[in-house]
Design a protein around this motif. Sequence first.
Motif, short mmCIF file in Angstrom:
data_model
loop_
_atom_site.label_atom_id
_atom_site.label_comp_id
_atom_site.label_asym_id
_atom_site.label_seq_id
_atom_site.Cartn_x
_atom_site.Cartn_y
_atom_site.Cartn_z
N UNK A 116 0.83 -1.20 0.00
CA UNK A 116 0.00 0.00 0.00
C UNK A 116 0.86 1.25 0.00
N UNK A 117 2.16 1.08 0.28
CA UNK A 117 3.11 2.19 0.26
C UNK A 117 3.59 2.39 -1.17
N UNK A 118 3.69 3.64 -1.60
CA UNK A 118 4.09 3.92 -2.97
C UNK A 118 5.61 3.99 -3.11
N UNK A 119 6.07 3.86 -4.35
CA UNK A 119 7.50 3.90 -4.66
C UNK A 119 7.93 5.31 -5.03
N UNK A 120 9.16 5.64 -4.71
CA UNK A 120 9.67 6.97 -4.98
C UNK A 120 9.68 7.25 -6.49
N UNK A 121 9.30 8.48 -6.85
CA UNK A 121 9.28 8.92 -8.24
C UNK A 121 9.99 10.27 -8.29
N UNK A 122 11.25 10.26 -8.71
CA UNK A 122 12.08 11.47 -8.64
C UNK A 122 11.49 12.62 -9.45
N UNK A 123 11.06 12.34 -10.67
CA UNK A 123 10.56 13.41 -11.54
C UNK A 123 9.33 14.07 -10.94
N UNK A 124 8.39 13.26 -10.45
CA UNK A 124 7.17 13.81 -9.87
C UNK A 124 7.44 14.55 -8.57
N UNK A 125 8.41 14.07 -7.80
CA UNK A 125 8.73 14.71 -6.51
C UNK A 125 9.23 16.14 -6.70
N UNK A 126 9.88 16.40 -7.83
CA UNK A 126 10.44 17.73 -8.07
C UNK A 126 9.36 18.80 -8.23
N UNK A 127 8.17 18.39 -8.62
CA UNK A 127 7.11 19.36 -8.88
C UNK A 127 5.93 19.24 -7.92
N UNK A 128 6.04 18.34 -6.95
CA UNK A 128 4.92 18.12 -6.02
C UNK A 128 5.09 18.95 -4.76
N UNK A 129 4.09 19.74 -4.43
CA UNK A 129 4.10 20.52 -3.20
C UNK A 129 3.21 19.84 -2.17
N UNK A 130 3.81 19.37 -1.11
CA UNK A 130 3.07 18.71 -0.04
C UNK A 130 3.91 18.78 1.22
N UNK A 131 3.27 18.56 2.35
CA UNK A 131 4.01 18.53 3.61
C UNK A 131 3.74 17.22 4.31
N UNK A 132 4.69 16.78 5.10
CA UNK A 132 4.55 15.52 5.83
C UNK A 132 4.34 15.80 7.31
N UNK A 133 3.85 14.80 8.01
CA UNK A 133 3.71 14.82 9.47
C UNK A 133 2.60 15.73 9.99
N UNK A 134 1.86 16.40 9.11
CA UNK A 134 0.81 17.29 9.58
C UNK A 134 -0.25 16.50 10.33
N UNK A 135 -0.54 16.94 11.56
CA UNK A 135 -1.57 16.31 12.36
C UNK A 135 -1.15 15.06 13.10
N UNK A 136 0.10 14.62 12.93
CA UNK A 136 0.54 13.41 13.61
C UNK A 136 0.92 13.72 15.05
N UNK A 137 0.58 12.83 15.95
CA UNK A 137 1.02 12.98 17.34
C UNK A 137 2.31 12.19 17.51
N UNK A 138 3.18 12.60 18.42
CA UNK A 138 4.46 11.92 18.57
C UNK A 138 4.34 10.61 19.32
N UNK A 139 5.44 9.90 19.37
CA UNK A 139 5.50 8.65 20.11
C UNK A 139 5.14 8.88 21.57
N UNK A 140 4.23 8.07 22.08
CA UNK A 140 3.86 8.21 23.49
C UNK A 140 5.04 7.86 24.39
N UNK A 141 5.91 6.98 23.90
CA UNK A 141 7.09 6.62 24.67
C UNK A 141 8.00 7.83 24.84
N UNK A 142 8.26 8.55 23.74
CA UNK A 142 9.09 9.74 23.80
C UNK A 142 8.46 10.79 24.71
#
Length: 211
Positions: A116-142
């Motif tokens: 279900x995880x996608x494979x890296x696509x270098x060409x598409x990554x160069x033009x894609x605007x997105x952010x990661x980790x938005x809304x994620x809560x951190x490790x409860x252990x940490x």
Amino acid sequence: VSVGSYNDMGTLLTSDDVASTFTARGPTLDGFVKPDTLAPGEHVLGLRVSGLVYSDASGAPIGSTTDRYIHMTGTSASSAFVTGVAALVKAARPSATPNDIKGAIVASGRQVQGSSVTAVDAFSALTRNATANAGLVPSRLLAKILTTAHQLNVNGVLWENVNWDVVIWDGVSWETVSWETVAWETISWETVAWETVTWEGVSWEDSVSAE
């Protein structure tokens, strides 16, 4: 960015790519999908360190120590591909943050059989605007470690604005940490914000107990 492996089957086609059987799958204990992206990781041709003995899973030597190149399998090979793509994204967008770069890589991926995880696509990554980790809560252990050490008052946490620059990791030692009586019932993740969190002076030099 956590990187998994796929097998490109030794062809230039992408339609026959399939996720490697040895790569990790499934969510973390926090419920996050991992890995974040996949890259070629089977029979990857790379430079060989002269004089170094490489062994396969059975312990048998691979090739000769005088060989200049070697075929290797594993997510270490996959990570090199993603590192290169991250460098390309940063070069194309110098102001991009780590979250922007990760977001571009993850959001621009292509489908691979068996994952279900996608494979890296270098060409598409160069033009894609997105952010990661938005809304994620951190490790409860940490979070438990930090709150027990009186370094963090958690009303809930988001990762996208975390700044670790002032955190000192040099003295980290887990030898005296006990997890047997750790309880998460009193930690609330519903109201997420960093407004009241300060990292100034944070140090791990003292032992931490999670009791």
